[in-house]
Design a protein around this motif. Structure first.
Motif, short mmCIF file in Angstrom:
data_model
loop_
_atom_site.label_atom_id
_atom_site.label_comp_id
_atom_site.label_asym_id
_atom_site.label_seq_id
_atom_site.Cartn_x
_atom_site.Cartn_y
_atom_site.Cartn_z
N GLU A 117 0.80 -1.23 0.00
CA GLU A 117 0.00 0.00 0.00
C GLU A 117 0.83 1.27 0.00
O GLU A 117 0.30 2.36 -0.24
CB GLU A 117 -0.95 0.02 1.20
N ILE A 118 2.13 1.15 0.29
CA ILE A 118 2.96 2.36 0.31
C ILE A 118 2.92 3.00 -1.07
O ILE A 118 3.16 2.34 -2.08
CB ILE A 118 4.41 2.00 0.72
N PRO A 119 2.57 4.30 -1.14
CA PRO A 119 2.43 4.94 -2.46
C PRO A 119 3.75 5.00 -3.22
O PRO A 119 4.82 5.02 -2.61
CB PRO A 119 1.90 6.34 -2.13
N ARG A 120 3.64 5.04 -4.56
CA ARG A 120 4.85 4.95 -5.40
C ARG A 120 5.94 5.98 -5.08
O ARG A 120 7.11 5.61 -5.04
CB ARG A 120 4.48 5.03 -6.89
N PRO A 121 5.59 7.27 -4.85
CA PRO A 121 6.68 8.22 -4.58
C PRO A 121 7.52 7.79 -3.36
O PRO A 121 8.73 7.91 -3.36
CB PRO A 121 5.95 9.54 -4.29
N LEU A 122 6.82 7.23 -2.36
CA LEU A 122 7.52 6.78 -1.17
C LEU A 122 8.31 5.49 -1.45
O LEU A 122 9.33 5.22 -0.81
CB LEU A 122 6.50 6.55 -0.05
N ASP A 123 7.82 4.71 -2.42
CA ASP A 123 8.53 3.49 -2.82
C ASP A 123 9.97 3.79 -3.21
O ASP A 123 10.88 3.01 -2.95
CB ASP A 123 7.83 2.83 -4.02
N TRP A 124 10.16 4.94 -3.89
CA TRP A 124 11.52 5.29 -4.32
C TRP A 124 12.43 5.54 -3.13
O TRP A 124 13.61 5.18 -3.16
CB TRP A 124 11.49 6.52 -5.24
N LEU A 125 11.87 6.14 -2.08
CA LEU A 125 12.66 6.36 -0.87
C LEU A 125 12.99 5.02 -0.20
O LEU A 125 14.10 4.82 0.30
CB LEU A 125 11.91 7.27 0.12
N VAL A 126 12.00 4.11 -0.21
CA VAL A 126 12.23 2.77 0.35
C VAL A 126 13.37 2.11 -0.43
O VAL A 126 14.31 1.55 0.15
CB VAL A 126 10.95 1.90 0.26
N ALA A 127 13.30 2.21 -1.77
CA ALA A 127 14.31 1.58 -2.62
C ALA A 127 15.69 2.17 -2.33
O ALA A 127 16.68 1.42 -2.17
CB ALA A 127 13.94 1.76 -4.09
N ALA A 128 15.78 3.50 -2.22
CA ALA A 128 17.07 4.16 -1.95
C ALA A 128 17.62 3.69 -0.60
O ALA A 128 18.81 3.39 -0.46
CB ALA A 128 16.89 5.68 -1.95
N ASN A 129 16.72 3.58 0.39
CA ASN A 129 17.13 3.15 1.71
C ASN A 129 17.67 1.72 1.69
O ASN A 129 18.72 1.43 2.28
CB ASN A 129 15.91 3.25 2.65
N VAL A 130 16.97 0.86 0.98
CA VAL A 130 17.38 -0.54 0.94
C VAL A 130 18.70 -0.69 0.17
O VAL A 130 19.56 -1.51 0.54
CB VAL A 130 16.26 -1.41 0.33
N ILE A 131 18.89 0.13 -0.88
CA ILE A 131 20.17 0.09 -1.62
C ILE A 131 21.32 0.46 -0.67
O ILE A 131 22.35 -0.20 -0.65
CB ILE A 131 20.13 1.02 -2.85
N LEU A 132 21.10 1.50 0.13
CA LEU A 132 22.14 1.92 1.09
C LEU A 132 22.44 0.78 2.06
O LEU A 132 23.61 0.46 2.32
CB LEU A 132 21.66 3.16 1.85
N PHE A 133 21.39 0.13 2.55
CA PHE A 133 21.56 -1.01 3.47
C PHE A 133 22.39 -2.11 2.81
O PHE A 133 23.35 -2.64 3.39
CB PHE A 133 20.17 -1.53 3.88
N LEU A 134 22.04 -2.43 1.55
CA LEU A 134 22.74 -3.52 0.86
C LEU A 134 24.20 -3.17 0.59
O LEU A 134 25.07 -4.04 0.67
CB LEU A 134 22.01 -3.87 -0.44
N VAL A 135 24.46 -1.89 0.27
CA VAL A 135 25.84 -1.47 0.03
C VAL A 135 26.67 -1.72 1.30
O VAL A 135 27.77 -2.27 1.26
CB VAL A 135 25.90 0.02 -0.39
N ILE A 136 26.11 -1.32 2.45
CA ILE A 136 26.83 -1.49 3.71
C ILE A 136 27.11 -2.98 3.98
O ILE A 136 28.22 -3.38 4.33
CB ILE A 136 26.03 -0.87 4.89
#
Lengths: 453, 141
Positions: A117-136
């Motif tokens: 249900e998280i709206p698409r604009p917020l999805d991009w923030l979720v994606a950016a956050n998860v990318i940062l997590f995976l990089v670490i």
């Protein structure tokens, strides 16, 4: 703990507990609404409550997985976390995005797509956050002195969980196509890559708690996760029976869904066998309880209760009824919620130096929450079966059936109260540990002689 | 006895094999099966407006459609046949919120165009082939 940077895991575990409490509150709102006491309707209508309840579940479990990864990967790789500063940034951005999402659900900022249900604009923030997590995580793993199978399985689970979020971000005009891809995310998460994460965390806990040789545990880890994908990928077909998919999914989904309990049974046999082979000398009984219950209850909730309604002739009648809620609650509790509580029970004494291994509060928390959840599952089962017979077989209107299921929701609320008492005691224990501190560095060395490698 | 290497091969080989099959079937489902079963060629602006409203208002948070959603309000896949378009219009036009037997629906302030969009969406959904779902109640035959 080995490295100071592992302390960041505490932030994620604490966030998990906070979100779990909120999830339970919204669960009660829904339970009372089903009984006819929808007293918050003006402010928190049912669709807001259900969306908040489900998304809080996903977010607190993910927060637990992230905390687990931040604790396990440095330990397994024998290298401090790539960047504590970035990990803190990732934590706070994760928490803020979560708060915005939950607040948004209360003002209608959402998409009506179950679990996503998280709206698409917020999805991009979720994606950016998860990318940062995976990089670490990946940088820690790559820079590490050793790369174990356990850490790779866990990391690959996290990487694929992130990749699988992407199909859920695309908009399709046809709601049936939208649903098709929604299950790529949700099913291939919970009956696919999340099981990699589960397998990785369970293997880590078993290596630490039983003392069985790492090579033996990791070999069987491959077999278990192999069984998961062997059955789980085509098992996605059980979501395509009645949502516009071609009829061959009835056969393919039916066969492979029926095999899905094998992966969970594998997980149960894996954990119990390793426990029996082990030296049983590790003092952290609470962590061991939660580890074994994860392996056992996941089989009962996700495996057996899934099988109970996955075959197409049965599912034709149970699809879209409270029977699904029955399966969903015990499956998520057994496979993922208990897993997060297991890794927390293991890591907290080592991060804080306080040896709460087998206290009365912890034991009561374990039994109350588990018995409470089993009782809740039973109440959902009674309500679900009643609904199926009244609505789908006898042909009564939905609301006629709903009236008849009200007493089962009373039982559900009683059971949920016991469950909540258990979770309350778990959190009380969690608070007793206090904050992680540098004095706890190296505490696990004391248990090294109990471990084979 | 199974070696760790063989176990790894079982995991990677099995996963790759079943993924290939899954992708193949998915491509067929998305290009042939679903468009045929759902009459995708009939999707028009009015139906898509209804679909958009369905998502925007999170109707799935209470109802189910194609059996998917929450279990607080009725299944709506065949509501067009079961209740008829006028009943649907009445429900959607109840600004204070439809409330059968005390269970309250959220009140919406839909325009006439939006109400017709939702009705068209339910009519389109009504004509989809969902492999026999929802089933005919066997005792009421």
């Amino acid at each position: 703990m080995k490295f100071e940077s592992q302390k960041i895991a505490y932030h994620f575990f604490a966030l998990s507990m906070l979100l779990l409490v909120l999830q339970i509150i919204y669960g009660f709102i829904m339970g009372f609404a089903h009984m006819g006491y929808d007293v918050f309707h003006e402010w928190i209508p049912f669709n807001t409550a259900v969306t908040t309840h489900k998304n809080l579940l996903v977010v607190w479990i993910l927060s637990g997985f992230m905390g687990a990864a931040y604790y396990i990967i440095p330990d397994e790789s024998d290298h401090p976390l790539f960047s504590t500063g970035l990990a803190k940034l990732q934590f706070w951005s994760f928490a803020i995005v979560g708060v915005i999402a939950v607040a948004g659900f209360h003002v209608g900022w959402w998409e009506g797509r179950k679990f996503l249900e998280i709206p698409r604009p917020l999805d991009w923030l979720v994606a950016a956050n998860v990318i940062l997590f995976l990089v670490i995580i990946l940088m820690t793993l790559i820079k590490g002195k050793q790369q174990t199978t356990t850490s790779w399985v866990l990391t690959m689970g996290l990487v694929f969980a992130a990749l699988l979020y992407l199909p859920g971000m695309v908009y399709f005009d046809n709601i049936s196509v939208d649903s098709f891809f929604r299950w790529w995310v949700v099913h291939l998460w919970v009956e696919g890559v999340w099981e990699l994460i589960m397998g990785g965390i369970l293997a880590y806990l078993l290596i630490k708690l039983t003392g069985v040789d790492r090579e033996v545990i990791e070999k069987w880890l491959y077999v278990v996760v192999g069984l998961t994908f062997l059955s789980g990928i085509l098992g996605t077909g059980h979501h395509y029976y009645y949502t516009g998919g071609p009829s061959y999914w009835l056969m393919i989904g039916g066969i492979f869904s029926a095999l899905e309990p094998l992966a969970f049974l594998g997980m149960t046999v894996f954990a119990i066998t390793m426990y029996r082979k082990g030296n049983k000398r590790h003092p952290n009984k609470l962590a061991l309880f939660w580890t074994l219950s994860t392996a056992i209850v996941s089989f009962l909730g996700a495996g057996l209760l899934g099988l109970a309604h996955t075959l197409p002739p049965v599912n034709l009648y149970t699809h879209g009824t409270l029977v699904t809620a029955m399966h969903g609650h015990l499956a998520f509790w057994g496979a993922y919620a208990s897993l997060v509580l297991a890794i927390m029970s293991y890591a907290m004494p080592l991060m804080t130096g306080r040896k709460i291994f087998d206290n009365r509060m912890g034991n009561l928390a374990f039994w109350c929450s588990n018995i409470g959840m089993f009782a809740m599952t039973t109440a959902f089962a009674a309500a679900g079966v009643a609904q199926v017979y009244l609505e789908r077989i006898a042909g009564f209107e939905f609301m006629v059936a709903a009236e008849e299921t009200k007493p089962h929701f009373f039982v559900l609320i009683l059971a949920a109260t016991l469950f909540t008492v258990g979770i309350g005691m778990f959190i009380s224990n969690f608070l007793k540990f206090g904050l992680p501190n540098d004095e706890a560095l190296g505490t696990e060395n004391e248990f090294k002689p109990l471990q084979a490698s | 006895m199974l070696s760790k290497k063989q176990a790894k091969l079982f995991f990677l080989g099995g996963t790759a094999f079943f993924m290939v099959i899954f992708f193949g079937l998915s491509i067929h489902s998305l290009t042939v099966g679903i468009p045929e079963n759902t009459n995708a060629d009939q999707l028009n602006e009015e139906i898509l407006l209804g679909r958009k409203l369905w998502d925007q208002n999170n109707c799935m948070g209470c109802h189910t459609l194609m059996g998917e959603g929450a279990y607080y309000a009725p299944e709506l896949t065949r509501v067009y046949d079961r209740k008829g378009p006028d009943y649907i219009r009445t429900v959607l036009n109840t600004k204070t919120g439809w409330g059968p037997r005390g269970r309250m629906m959220v009140g919406y302030d839909f325009t006439q165009e939006e109400v017709e969009g939702l009705v068209a969406f339910f009519e389109w959904m009504n004509n989809t082939d969902l492999n026999g779902f929802p089933p005919e109640p066997s005792l009421s035959k």
